[in-house]
Design an enzyme around this catalytic site. Structure first.
Site, PDB file in Angstrom:
ATOM      1  N   HIS A   1      22.689   1.803   5.883  1.00 45.25           N
ATOM      2  CA  HIS A   1      22.665   2.241   7.283  1.00 45.25           C
ATOM      3  C   HIS A   1      21.912   1.208   8.134  1.00 45.25           C
ATOM      4  O   HIS A   1      22.282   0.962   9.285  1.00 45.25           O
ATOM      5  CB  HIS A   1      22.028   3.625   7.395  1.00 45.25           C
ATOM      6  CG  HIS A   1      22.233   4.247   8.747  1.00 45.25           C
ATOM      7  ND1 HIS A   1      23.485   4.547   9.255  1.00 45.25           N
ATOM      8  CD2 HIS A   1      21.358   4.605   9.719  1.00 45.25           C
ATOM      9  CE1 HIS A   1      23.362   5.062  10.463  1.00 45.25           C
ATOM     10  NE2 HIS A   1      22.087   5.108  10.774  1.00 45.25           N
TER      11      HIS A   1
ATOM     12  N   HIS B   1      20.132   6.720  16.706  1.00 49.26           N
ATOM     13  CA  HIS B   1      20.654   7.672  17.701  1.00 49.26           C
ATOM     14  C   HIS B   1      19.478   8.320  18.431  1.00 49.26           C
ATOM     15  O   HIS B   1      18.931   9.314  17.965  1.00 49.26           O
ATOM     16  CB  HIS B   1      21.472   8.772  17.011  1.00 49.26           C
ATOM     17  CG  HIS B   1      22.766   8.293  16.449  1.00 49.26           C
ATOM     18  ND1 HIS B   1      23.949   8.338  17.140  1.00 49.26           N
ATOM     19  CD2 HIS B   1      23.064   7.754  15.253  1.00 49.26           C
ATOM     20  CE1 HIS B   1      24.925   7.850  16.397  1.00 49.26           C
ATOM     21  NE2 HIS B   1      24.411   7.491  15.241  1.00 49.26           N
TER      22      HIS B   1
ATOM     23  N   TYR C   1      28.181  15.326   9.259  1.00 44.51           N
ATOM     24  CA  TYR C   1      27.372  15.128   8.047  1.00 44.51           C
ATOM     25  C   TYR C   1      25.921  15.577   8.222  1.00 44.51           C
ATOM     26  O   TYR C   1      25.209  15.753   7.238  1.00 44.51           O
ATOM     27  CB  TYR C   1      27.436  13.677   7.536  1.00 44.51           C
ATOM     28  CG  TYR C   1      26.810  12.610   8.412  1.00 44.51           C
ATOM     29  CD1 TYR C   1      25.431  12.503   8.569  1.00 44.51           C
ATOM     30  CD2 TYR C   1      27.609  11.669   9.054  1.00 44.51           C
ATOM     31  CE1 TYR C   1      24.865  11.515   9.359  1.00 44.51           C
ATOM     32  CE2 TYR C   1      27.057  10.673   9.835  1.00 44.51           C
ATOM     33  CZ  TYR C   1      25.682  10.596   9.987  1.00 44.51           C
ATOM     34  OH  TYR C   1      25.138   9.629  10.769  1.00 44.51           O
ATOM     35  N   GLU C   2      25.481  15.774   9.464  1.00 40.34           N
ATOM     36  CA  GLU C   2      24.123  16.288   9.681  1.00 40.34           C
ATOM     37  C   GLU C   2      24.091  17.806   9.508  1.00 40.34           C
ATOM     38  O   GLU C   2      23.028  18.410   9.615  1.00 40.34           O
ATOM     39  CB  GLU C   2      23.646  15.938  11.092  1.00 40.34           C
ATOM     40  CG  GLU C   2      23.464  14.445  11.331  1.00 40.34           C
ATOM     41  CD  GLU C   2      23.192  14.147  12.801  1.00 40.34           C
ATOM     42  OE1 GLU C   2      22.019  14.112  13.177  1.00 40.34           O
ATOM     43  OE2 GLU C   2      24.170  13.983  13.557  1.00 40.34           O
TER      44      GLU C   2
ATOM     45  N   ALA D   1      30.275   2.850  15.127  1.00 35.65           N
ATOM     46  CA  ALA D   1      30.120   1.817  14.108  1.00 35.65           C
ATOM     47  C   ALA D   1      31.108   2.177  13.007  1.00 35.65           C
ATOM     48  O   ALA D   1      31.225   3.348  12.647  1.00 35.65           O
ATOM     49  CB  ALA D   1      28.703   1.843  13.570  1.00 35.65           C
TER      50      ALA D   1
ATOM     51  N   HIS E   1      26.753  14.472  14.262  1.00 36.99           N
ATOM     52  CA  HIS E   1      27.798  14.249  13.251  1.00 36.99           C
ATOM     53  C   HIS E   1      27.967  15.491  12.390  1.00 36.99           C
ATOM     54  O   HIS E   1      27.017  16.224  12.159  1.00 36.99           O
ATOM     55  CB  HIS E   1      27.408  13.093  12.323  1.00 36.99           C
ATOM     56  CG  HIS E   1      27.187  11.785  13.004  1.00 36.99           C
ATOM     57  ND1 HIS E   1      25.991  11.455  13.598  1.00 36.99           N
ATOM     58  CD2 HIS E   1      28.001  10.718  13.171  1.00 36.99           C
ATOM     59  CE1 HIS E   1      26.092  10.246  14.118  1.00 36.99           C
ATOM     60  NE2 HIS E   1      27.293   9.774  13.875  1.00 36.99           N
TER      61      HIS E   1
ATOM     62  N   SER F   1      26.186   4.431  16.489  1.00 41.28           N
ATOM     63  CA  SER F   1      25.019   3.899  15.756  1.00 41.28           C
ATOM     64  C   SER F   1      24.698   2.465  16.161  1.00 41.28           C
ATOM     65  O   SER F   1      25.574   1.602  16.113  1.00 41.28           O
ATOM     66  CB  SER F   1      25.301   3.874  14.249  1.00 41.28           C
ATOM     67  OG  SER F   1      25.478   5.159  13.764  1.00 41.28           O
TER      68      SER F   1
ATOM     69  N   ASN G   1      30.364  -3.589   9.036  1.00 40.43           N
ATOM     70  CA  ASN G   1      30.386  -4.097   7.665  1.00 40.43           C
ATOM     71  C   ASN G   1      31.847  -4.209   7.246  1.00 40.43           C
ATOM     72  O   ASN G   1      32.680  -3.448   7.733  1.00 40.43           O
ATOM     73  CB  ASN G   1      29.637  -3.150   6.717  1.00 40.43           C
ATOM     74  CG  ASN G   1      30.153  -1.726   6.812  1.00 40.43           C
ATOM     75  OD1 ASN G   1      29.994  -1.053   7.838  1.00 40.43           O
ATOM     76  ND2 ASN G   1      30.797  -1.268   5.773  1.00 40.43           N
TER      77      ASN G   1
ATOM     78  N   MET H   1      32.500   7.961  10.563  1.00 45.62           N
ATOM     79  CA  MET H   1      32.213   9.382  10.322  1.00 45.62           C
ATOM     80  C   MET H   1      32.135  10.186  11.623  1.00 45.62           C
ATOM     81  O   MET H   1      31.434  11.192  11.695  1.00 45.62           O
ATOM     82  CB  MET H   1      30.880   9.516   9.573  1.00 45.62           C
ATOM     83  CG  MET H   1      30.816   8.729   8.283  1.00 45.62           C
ATOM     84  SD  MET H   1      29.162   8.740   7.610  1.00 45.62           S
ATOM     85  CE  MET H   1      29.281   7.412   6.402  1.00 45.62           C
ATOM     86  N   SER H   2      32.843   9.723  12.646  1.00 46.35           N
ATOM     87  CA  SER H   2      32.681  10.391  13.952  1.00 46.35           C
ATOM     88  C   SER H   2      33.960  10.252  14.775  1.00 46.35           C
ATOM     89  O   SER H   2      35.045  10.078  14.244  1.00 46.35           O
ATOM     90  CB  SER H   2      31.516   9.736  14.697  1.00 46.35           C
ATOM     91  OG  SER H   2      31.828   8.389  15.020  1.00 46.35           O
TER      92      SER H   2
END
Ligand code: HPA
Length: 280
Positions: A250, A62, A86-87, A114, A84, A31, A238, A214-215
């Site tokens: 995001h 992306h 989550y998609e 990220a 991902h 990201s 962050n 998340m990846s």
């Protein structure tokens, strides 16, 4: 229904029909980190949508393009964006691009992402080299043959670190030379898509993670099982606040990624430079 290895061959052949090119190194951009691809020379782009079976990513930051070109004197292929879990993509789909990169001939995979910093020493915008992970996506079952076909038989319980020690040492040395802060630590992958509550950040830290995202781990495990050399770097976009209430967005993650992109680019180009001319 085609087998996974047939799908990989179909995707690889479609890519090669755009540009006949055998990359030495593949790089997956996380990201806000897509800018690294703009440094590639003699570059050409293929949209994911033009590659059969390729997951077409929708996440912000992306772009969804495969870039071929030269970076640090080496032939590279860059994934500008990744799919991902989550998609809604399956584990197989998330790992599909990695299989294609290996089928194209890439022997080394550099993965960027990220991540939220959990280690209290980390500051926003700094980099962390991943040397260990906690896989809360539970991809341990993912045993793949080199041809992407039937599963490899691993001895029950066997495990070796997928993170290449030589690449790790080399990039640490480069970071020192470039005066770039490069932490080293444990990356935890969670499903998302929401960022964590303060209690969850606290739990992940307690579990031993230095950064959360998340990846990455699905690609790391697939590449390692296909015999590729693997390195992963997180941009700490962050700093997870375990005490003060503080929201993460995001947009903040993508913006910090962009700011750190230059240091990350320098480090990766330096690494490729040091690899070019290296014996096989
Ligand atoms: N949590 C999970 N994933 C992330 C974060 C975070 O705080 N920051 C960037 N990706």
């Amino acid at each position: 229904m085609e087998s996974m290895s047939e799908q990989v061959v179909e995707a690889r052949d479609a890519i090669l029909s755009y540009r006949l090119f055998q990359p030495e190194v593949a790089i997956i951009l996380g990201s806000g980190l897509a800018d690294l691809a703009n440094h590639a020379e003699h570059a050409s782009a293929i949209p994911y949508a033009a590659i059969p079976h390729f997951p077409n990513t929708n996440a912000a930051g992306h772009p969804g393009k495969l870039i071929f070109g030269f970076l640090g004197g080496l032939k590279v292929v860059l994934l500008q964006g990744r799919a991902h879990r989550y998609e809604g993509w399956s584990d197989d789909k998330v790992c599909f691009p990695t299989r294609c990169l290996q089928a194209l001939g890439a022997r080394t995979l550099v993965i960027t992402n990220a991540a939220g910093g959990l280690n209290p020493r980390f500051r926003q915008g700094e980099l962390m080299l991943v040397d260990e992970h906690l896989d809360l996506l539970w991809g341990k079952h993912r045993a793949v043959a080199a041809d992407g076909g039937s599963p490899v038989k691993f001895p029950l319980g066997s495990r070796h670190s997928p993170y290449d020690i030589q690449l790790l040492q080399r990039v640490r040395k480069l970071a020192r030379q470039q005066d770039t802060v490069l932490h080293q630590g444990c990356y935890l992958a969670t499903l998302g898509p929401t960022y964590e509550t303060r209690a969850e950040y606290r739990m992940f830290r307690w579990m031993g993670a230095d950064a959360v995202g998340m990846s990455t781990i699905p690609e790391v495990l697939t590449a390692s099982q296909l015999g590729m050399r693997v390195m992963a770097i997180s941009v700490i976009t962050n700093v997870a606040s375990t005490d003060a209430p503080q929201a993460t967005s995001h947009a903040e993650v993508v913006e910090t990624g962009k700011q750190a992109s230059e240091r990350l680019t320098q480090l990766i180009v330096g690494l490729l430079d040091s690899m070019s001319g290296e014996p096989d």
